[in-house]
Design an enzyme around this catalytic site. Sequence first.
Site, mmCIF file in Angstrom:
data_model
loop_
_atom_site.group_PDB
_atom_site.id
_atom_site.type_symbol
_atom_site.label_atom_id
_atom_site.label_comp_id
_atom_site.label_asym_id
_atom_site.label_seq_id
_atom_site.Cartn_x
_atom_site.Cartn_y
_atom_site.Cartn_z
ATOM 1 N N CYS A 1 0.336 -1.078 -0.200
ATOM 2 C CA CYS A 1 -0.045 0.536 -0.192
ATOM 3 C C CYS A 1 1.005 0.857 0.517
ATOM 4 C CB CYS A 1 -1.088 0.121 1.300
ATOM 5 S SG CYS A 1 -0.359 -0.399 3.036
ATOM 6 N N HIS B 1 -2.837 7.049 3.676
ATOM 7 C CA HIS B 1 -1.377 7.082 4.132
ATOM 8 C C HIS B 1 -0.740 8.135 3.256
ATOM 9 C CE1 HIS B 1 -0.648 3.048 5.521
ATOM 10 N NE2 HIS B 1 -0.017 2.460 4.373
HETATM 11 N N1 LIG Z 1 -5.100 -2.976 4.699
HETATM 12 C C1 LIG Z 1 -4.190 -2.250 3.633
HETATM 13 O O1 LIG Z 1 -4.177 -0.723 3.734
HETATM 14 C C2 LIG Z 1 -3.770 -3.138 3.008
HETATM 15 C C3 LIG Z 1 -2.725 -2.765 1.625
HETATM 16 C C4 LIG Z 1 -2.422 -3.796 1.173
HETATM 17 C C5 LIG Z 1 -1.917 -4.896 1.058
HETATM 18 N N2 LIG Z 1 -2.919 -5.231 2.501
HETATM 19 C C6 LIG Z 1 -2.553 -6.832 2.449
HETATM 20 O O2 LIG Z 1 -4.621 -7.219 2.228
HETATM 21 C C7 LIG Z 1 -4.548 -8.363 2.625
HETATM 22 C C8 LIG Z 1 -6.077 -8.820 3.980
HETATM 23 O O3 LIG Z 1 -5.388 -7.370 4.838
HETATM 24 P P1 LIG Z 1 -6.235 -6.516 6.274
HETATM 25 O O4 LIG Z 1 -6.405 -5.512 6.134
HETATM 26 O O5 LIG Z 1 -7.804 -6.698 5.069
HETATM 27 O O6 LIG Z 1 -6.905 -7.530 7.002
HETATM 28 P P2 LIG Z 1 -8.038 -7.700 7.756
HETATM 29 O O7 LIG Z 1 -9.174 -6.843 8.155
HETATM 30 O O8 LIG Z 1 -7.119 -8.574 8.815
HETATM 31 O O9 LIG Z 1 -8.451 -9.768 7.167
HETATM 32 C C9 LIG Z 1 -8.170 -10.167 6.692
HETATM 33 C C10 LIG Z 1 -9.668 -11.197 5.854
HETATM 34 O O10 LIG Z 1 -8.494 -12.481 5.721
HETATM 35 C C11 LIG Z 1 -9.760 -13.398 6.518
HETATM 36 N N3 LIG Z 1 -8.633 -14.785 6.083
HETATM 37 C C12 LIG Z 1 -8.088 -14.577 8.287
HETATM 38 N N4 LIG Z 1 -7.699 -16.272 7.905
HETATM 39 C C13 LIG Z 1 -8.245 -17.001 7.106
HETATM 40 C C14 LIG Z 1 -7.677 -18.565 6.731
HETATM 41 N N5 LIG Z 1 -7.364 -18.804 7.351
HETATM 42 N N6 LIG Z 1 -9.219 -18.501 5.685
HETATM 43 C C15 LIG Z 1 -9.797 -17.734 4.713
HETATM 44 N N7 LIG Z 1 -9.580 -16.481 5.561
HETATM 45 C C16 LIG Z 1 -9.309 -16.116 6.090
HETATM 46 C C17 LIG Z 1 -10.750 -13.354 7.289
HETATM 47 O O11 LIG Z 1 -11.738 -13.270 7.339
HETATM 48 P P3 LIG Z 1 -12.282 -13.291 8.975
HETATM 49 O O12 LIG Z 1 -13.619 -12.298 8.835
HETATM 50 O O13 LIG Z 1 -13.105 -14.548 8.107
HETATM 51 O O14 LIG Z 1 -11.228 -14.239 9.880
HETATM 52 C C18 LIG Z 1 -10.081 -11.559 6.487
HETATM 53 O O15 LIG Z 1 -11.621 -11.221 5.554
HETATM 54 C C19 LIG Z 1 -3.157 -9.029 4.080
HETATM 55 O O16 LIG Z 1 -2.040 -9.851 3.114
HETATM 56 C C20 LIG Z 1 -2.640 -7.308 4.292
HETATM 57 O O17 LIG Z 1 -1.285 -7.556 3.861
HETATM 58 C C21 LIG Z 1 -3.927 -4.762 3.074
#
Ligand SMILES: NC(=O)c1ccc[n+]([C@@H]2O[C@H](COP(=O)([O-])OP(=O)(O)OC[C@H]3O[C@@H](n4cnc5c(N)ncnc54)[C@H](OP(=O)(O)O)[C@@H]3O)[C@@H](O)[C@H]2O)c1
Lengths: 362, 362
Positions: free
Chosen positions: A135, A260
């Site tokens: 990001c 950001h």
């Molecule tokens: N946040 C940002 O600004 C951003 C930017 C770029 C990239 N990313 C990347 O995007 C990805 C997601 O980030 P996020 O910020 O959205 O995280 P988050 O808010 O913690 O959400 C995680 C997601 O993954 C799911 N999940 C967790 N364990 C799982 C499993 N075993 N099987 C299937 N689904 C599972 C969760 O489902 P449940 O609700 O069922 O737990 C939830 O939908 C990460 O790899 C992060 O590095 C994030």
Amino acid sequence: MTPPRAARPTLAVVGATGAVGTVVLQIVSHHADIWGEIRLLASPRSAGRKLAVRGEEVEVVALDETALAGVDVALFAVPDRVAAQWAPLAAAAGAVVVDTSGVFRTDPEVPLVVPEVNPHAVRMRPHGIVASPHCTTLSMIVALGPLHAEFGLRELVLSSYQAVSSAGREGVRTLRRQLSLVAGTELGTSPGDLRRAVGDDTGPFPEPVALNVVPWAGTADRDGWSSEETALRRETRRILGLPALPVAVTCVRVPVVTGHALTVHARFENDVTVDRAREILATAPGVVLCDDPEAGEFPTPADVVGTDPAWVGRVRRALDDPTALDFFVCADNLRKGAALNATQIAELVVGDRGGGGGARGA
Amino acid sequence: MTPPRAARPTLAVVGATGAVGTVVLQIVSHHADIWGEIRLLASPRSAGRKLAVRGEEVEVVALDETALAGVDVALFAVPDRVAAQWAPLAAAAGAVVVDTSGVFRTDPEVPLVVPEVNPHAVRMRPHGIVASPHCTTLSMIVALGPLHAEFGLRELVLSSYQAVSSAGREGVRTLRRQLSLVAGTELGTSPGDLRRAVGDDTGPFPEPVALNVVPWAGTADRDGWSSEETALRRETRRILGLPALPVAVTCVRVPVVTGHALTVHARFENDVTVDRAREILATAPGVVLCDDPEAGEFPTPADVVGTDPAWVGRVRRALDDPTALDFFVCADNLRKGAALNATQIAELVVGDRGGGGGARGA
Ligand SMILES: NC(=O)c1ccc[n+]([C@@H]2O[C@H](COP(=O)([O-])OP(=O)(O)OC[C@H]3O[C@@H](n4cnc5c(N)ncnc54)[C@H](OP(=O)(O)O)[C@@H]3O)[C@@H](O)[C@H]2O)c1
Ligand SMILES: NC(=O)c1ccc[n+]([C@@H]2O[C@H](COP(=O)([O-])OP(=O)(O)OC[C@H]3O[C@@H](n4cnc5c(N)ncnc54)[C@H](OP(=O)(O)O)[C@@H]3O)[C@@H](O)[C@H]2O)c1
């Protein structure tokens, strides 16, 4: 003419309940409706929950092999370890995977794509996986790309002001919890008072983040550099096709929910003028120029949250170097920084295959 | 042997009730007691208030010519316009003025002094006025000075993370008020929601500062640069005696009460090593090295608030340039950034005159 839904490609949003997944659902609900089925996947914890997408309630299903069957494009927004395990399985099952995690970004056989900057890269995907950059990279690269095309980038010095939502839902909860503790108090005025008030409850961050800034994001890489800092350098080089570009960067977390920001000091091969830089930024796709500080015009996270573009302001020529520009750039880390860029890649993948139902079979 | 109080120099703290003045009183109460009378001056609004200094209650008097009579050193911590009017009058009345405002910092006949870096400069004060630098300069210059002495500084790229208390009491009140509005809400997640909640109540800042970062501090200078940015460049050049040093800087306000931070990218004449840089920083006066990020050791504003030194962490050699160092530095803007530096200058002035009662007559 748009084909009927049944003839259009199936999109799976893996991690639909997360911080990024939630925004993906908003975006696909507002973009041109090119998808057939949109399937929502998450952990078994979320199975059965209903989420709104394209104005309909759709039930979340647990991620497993059955749930991936028949998917044309799988947009992954899950933690690294889940992506590492499941993205290759989704690709093996026939889907093109668009992954937002950090797992595949360093793999030379997985393209790292920013549709405004290197759309062509999406075609070479030997593993059926396309990665969306970090990001922080995404928040500034759409502004940097066109400046590089015009002036020829020679060196970068970056500092970041990173929002807590890039650490997911837990990052946001942590800041909100700490804010409730500090509001209405005199905290932040004597040594260690914040840390005592917050206790060990620092969530995904190494230090309290409310009323503070934390110069450490990610894990230790090498020689004192953090993983987010080396990622920003590596990804910028790769996306711009400048494998030896000198990049110095310090990543710092700030108490902002979403949005950001970065300060950019960019040195070019050729002399720059602010007028030409502004012209380029004003017409660059995915960029909005917002730059009249005397009239109060410059971007801040509070202005850009919930919007698609990268906003650029404070464009200046360095006072001591006619080849260098300084500017400030700000973008929504959940939109351009993740969900929007990944959705754009998914749309590009489908568009490249004729915009129709052939995505999976191609 | 310490002379009796009556034989020691008289100190006037002008602006004793303000953000900086309050900290001056704490500092002189804890430092070696070299002063005779300590007189507390402020606006007529505060006349009659009692403030604690050296464990005694002292009554505040209104700033006028009578109140300045017999003063040896006058430490000014008042707004620019008050300093512009009264500092020359205090000097004419026989006091050495140590001024923390922005009024005299650009005057070539007023020395700009950081006791750890250029103490000798304090002696040349044709107008009887010595200026203390801007808080952002002070927050990093004690770390930079000794690195320059060793490696020879050739270029600087800086970004700041500036606390609200550098905008005085009103800055702090503004952040506290906004924090009370945002705590317990979902604000900071949709475009413009913060601005609507805060309304026009942005205090001394051009935008809401809670849950936000604001890339504009000071007023417009030239070619898009803000006054705080050009001040940081000008003051750094002057204090280090490098009148042509290239300095690029972006000043950004962050929602921190007290504690300025900066990222520093410094390029030197000679190759640097991190080990030697750390050795220098670990022994530099007024600097504390706090640099083991894997063990959670780096400075943050929450750690340094209320402390005297500049804290340095994240010391790295640039990955692409053996002559460049990147580091993060953090200092209390009210202490080293203002009250402490000014008190140190006042002590230097008195010390230079024999450490005794001769200050005024010399
Ligand atoms: N946040 C940002 O600004 C951003 C930017 C770029 C990239 N990313 C990347 O995007 C990805 C997601 O980030 P996020 O910020 O959205 O995280 P988050 O808010 O913690 O959400 C995680 C997601 O993954 C799911 N999940 C967790 N364990 C799982 C499993 N075993 N099987 C299937 N689904 C599972 C969760 O489902 P449940 O609700 O069922 O737990 C939830 O939908 C990460 O790899 C992060 O590095 C994030
Ligand atoms: N805050 C920082 O981090 C910082 C750092 C470096 C330099 N400075 C400089 O230090 C100076 C003071 O800043 P601050 O942050 O302490 O401001 P502040 O909190 O607003 O305090 C202002 C002080 O000036 C006094 N004052 C105002 N008008 C006066 C008048 N007409 N006659 C006499 N006294 C008057 C006030 O007295 P009343 O209480 O009676 O109004 C108060 O003591 C400014 O020039 C500022 O630029 C501040």
